[in-house]
Design a protein around this motif. Sequence first.
Motif, mmCIF file in Angstrom:
data_model
loop_
_atom_site.group_PDB
_atom_site.id
_atom_site.type_symbol
_atom_site.label_atom_id
_atom_site.label_comp_id
_atom_site.label_asym_id
_atom_site.label_seq_id
_atom_site.Cartn_x
_atom_site.Cartn_y
_atom_site.Cartn_z
ATOM 1 N N LEU A 32 0.824 -1.216 0.000
ATOM 2 C CA LEU A 32 0.000 0.000 0.000
ATOM 3 C C LEU A 32 0.853 1.260 0.000
ATOM 4 O O LEU A 32 0.744 2.094 -0.882
ATOM 5 N N TYR A 33 1.723 1.387 0.996
ATOM 6 C CA TYR A 33 2.454 2.650 1.141
ATOM 7 C C TYR A 33 3.468 2.850 0.028
ATOM 8 O O TYR A 33 3.572 3.928 -0.533
ATOM 9 N N LYS A 34 4.220 1.772 -0.242
ATOM 10 C CA LYS A 34 5.293 1.901 -1.221
ATOM 11 C C LYS A 34 4.766 2.347 -2.585
ATOM 12 O O LYS A 34 5.199 3.373 -3.100
ATOM 13 N N PRO A 35 3.816 1.572 -3.174
ATOM 14 C CA PRO A 35 3.349 1.999 -4.504
ATOM 15 C C PRO A 35 2.647 3.353 -4.488
ATOM 16 O O PRO A 35 2.842 4.147 -5.400
ATOM 17 N N LEU A 36 1.860 3.605 -3.441
ATOM 18 C CA LEU A 36 1.090 4.854 -3.439
ATOM 19 C C LEU A 36 1.985 6.059 -3.198
ATOM 20 O O LEU A 36 1.812 7.102 -3.827
ATOM 21 N N LEU A 37 2.946 5.905 -2.293
ATOM 22 C CA LEU A 37 3.861 7.030 -2.051
ATOM 23 C C LEU A 37 4.686 7.306 -3.299
ATOM 24 O O LEU A 37 4.968 8.458 -3.622
ATOM 25 N N LYS A 38 5.037 6.212 -3.980
ATOM 26 C CA LYS A 38 5.793 6.376 -5.222
ATOM 27 C C LYS A 38 4.942 7.127 -6.249
ATOM 28 O O LYS A 38 5.407 8.061 -6.906
ATOM 29 N N ALA A 39 3.678 6.693 -6.351
ATOM 30 C CA ALA A 39 2.776 7.348 -7.308
ATOM 31 C C ALA A 39 2.590 8.820 -6.948
ATOM 32 O O ALA A 39 2.609 9.694 -7.816
ATOM 33 N N LEU A 40 2.431 9.081 -5.646
ATOM 34 C CA LEU A 40 2.242 10.471 -5.191
ATOM 35 C C LEU A 40 3.462 11.308 -5.536
ATOM 36 O O LEU A 40 3.350 12.439 -6.006
ATOM 37 N N ASP A 41 4.617 10.704 -5.304
ATOM 38 C CA ASP A 41 5.875 11.401 -5.579
ATOM 39 C C ASP A 41 5.990 11.725 -7.059
ATOM 40 O O ASP A 41 6.331 12.836 -7.449
ATOM 41 N N GLN A 42 5.670 10.677 -7.858
ATOM 42 C CA GLN A 42 5.750 10.867 -9.306
ATOM 43 C C GLN A 42 4.815 11.972 -9.753
ATOM 44 O O GLN A 42 5.172 12.818 -10.568
ATOM 45 N N ARG A 43 3.618 11.934 -9.191
ATOM 46 C CA ARG A 43 2.629 12.940 -9.596
ATOM 47 C C ARG A 43 3.114 14.321 -9.208
ATOM 48 O O ARG A 43 3.014 15.274 -9.968
ATOM 49 N N LYS A 44 3.661 14.417 -7.993
ATOM 50 C CA LYS A 44 4.183 15.708 -7.529
ATOM 51 C C LYS A 44 5.247 16.206 -8.493
ATOM 52 O O LYS A 44 5.259 17.353 -8.907
ATOM 53 N N GLN A 45 6.151 15.260 -8.849
ATOM 54 C CA GLN A 45 7.231 15.601 -9.774
ATOM 55 C C GLN A 45 6.666 16.111 -11.088
ATOM 56 O O GLN A 45 7.096 17.119 -11.634
ATOM 57 N N ARG A 46 5.646 15.369 -11.544
ATOM 58 C CA ARG A 46 5.054 15.702 -12.833
ATOM 59 C C ARG A 46 4.388 17.064 -12.794
ATOM 60 O O ARG A 46 4.526 17.874 -13.707
ATOM 61 N N ILE A 47 3.679 17.305 -11.715
ATOM 62 C CA ILE A 47 2.988 18.599 -11.589
ATOM 63 C C ILE A 47 4.020 19.717 -11.547
ATOM 64 O O ILE A 47 3.871 20.746 -12.218
ATOM 65 N N ALA A 48 5.080 19.471 -10.775
ATOM 66 C CA ALA A 48 6.128 20.496 -10.683
ATOM 67 C C ALA A 48 6.728 20.751 -12.063
ATOM 68 O O ALA A 48 6.925 21.903 -12.471
ATOM 69 N N ASP A 49 6.969 19.630 -12.780
ATOM 70 C CA ASP A 49 7.536 19.763 -14.119
ATOM 71 C C ASP A 49 6.628 20.567 -15.026
ATOM 72 O O ASP A 49 7.058 21.489 -15.716
ATOM 73 N N SER A 50 5.339 20.170 -15.016
ATOM 74 C CA SER A 50 4.432 20.839 -15.958
ATOM 75 C C SER A 50 4.244 22.302 -15.561
ATOM 76 O O SER A 50 4.103 23.165 -16.428
#
Lengths: 164, 316
Positions: A32-50
């Motif tokens: 639960l935590y590992k995949p979701l935190l990873k996804a959250l991180d990725q999304r954050k990264q993506r939002i920051a990028d965009s």
Amino acid sequence: MDILTNFGVKPILLMAQVVNFLILLFILKRFLYKPLLKALDQRKQRIADSLRNAEEIEKRLEQTTKEREERLKKASREAEEILAEAAKTADRIVAEAHLKAGHDIKKLMEKSKDAMEQERGKLHQEIRGELADLVAASLQKVTGKIITTKDQKEMIQRSVEGLA
Amino acid sequence: MQELRALLVQLELLEQQDLQLEQQEYQLLVLVLDRPLNSPPLKSSLSFYIKYSILKRQYGLDSPSSPRVKCTVVEIQLAAETIGHLGPIPLTNSMLVTFVTTILLSAVAIFATRSVQVVPAGLQNVFEFAIEAVYDLTEDLAHSKAKVFFPLIMTFFLFIITANWLGLLPGFGTIGFNEIHKGKQVFVPLLRSINADLNTTLALALISVIATHILAVRYLGILDYFKKWFNLNPIFLFVGLLELVGEFTKIVSLSFRLFGNIFAGEIVLATIAGIFAFVVPLPFYFLEIIVGFVQAAVFMMLTLTFMVLLSEKQGE
């Protein structure tokens, strides 16, 4: 420890609960935590990028707009300059033409004046000649003789002077 | 430190809410029983004893050696009942529900993340919301240590709230069988809200406190860790010893707060249902839903605070 027995606490049950919780901790961490935190991180990264991209695009757009405006301003300034130049040139040409025309007219007038003067002189000469002839003829008739050229000339001269 | 203070304020608010809830519950109880109770409600970790004593006076109890709360319909035993044996290990009804909770939670977790999408939907969204909220809180307080603290804290929260809400389902405490125990017929419920068993809450509290200390040693080093408790300065030595006692108090307060609230809730629900089973218990169910959440949040936040405080270098 009497109270613990009252509450039904048994070491084996306690251990079972601890083990159970640790298993749950492991499973949730893994699935639960590992995949979701990873996804959250990725999304954050993506939002920051965009967001960064959007900022850059905006900046570039602003730059382009500014450039275009500047260019337009420059072009209009140039056009104005050209127009002013053209007007100036036109003015100059007109003034020159005026000057030249004035000059020409003056010259022409002078020329025509000269020509008229000349004509008048010529006319005078002619009239004088004719008059002399006329006088000579009339004198011939009056005197009945032909006067020598010398006389003739003298007489003509005199009469002409008298006429004058 | 500022965030910590903010958290303590938040905790205080939670406790106040808890107290308010209890007062509301008390007033409702008075309203339903139609007579004033002898003792006023008190603060949360003692709530169990208060409610216990209220009900004791109200309904009368067996001898103190075998505490048993008699309600008009159901009886709730203080200790979890044994419903069978797994080899040498006795299987209690709360143990059974613990397994169910664990399997349920694991299954839901695996199902929610079977294919993690960039654009979240459904269960993934729900879990993401919860995880993000708790993770942000952890990060605010623990900064770089958040990654280590978070799984434990989140698991405490998820496990406790799932258990508490699962325990409110119909069938808990009411489905069971009769058994002859020491010559008396005793009703044994098959399912029991697992935090209404001190084994569970004590196990959780032990894990919380022991993990706190292990993490403190890990972040401070063994020397700095011991410096926290033992100091050559006599005043600080005394304070350190007091704090050492406080560590044991933590176990008691964490376990009894959770146990007291949930067990007392069970008793109240059973009592009210025993008086009139239709509609009347509804407000109590709503209260218990809130209590279940508040207790999970309190347990989680206290653990987090203890971890942050203990794994921080002593201010000099």
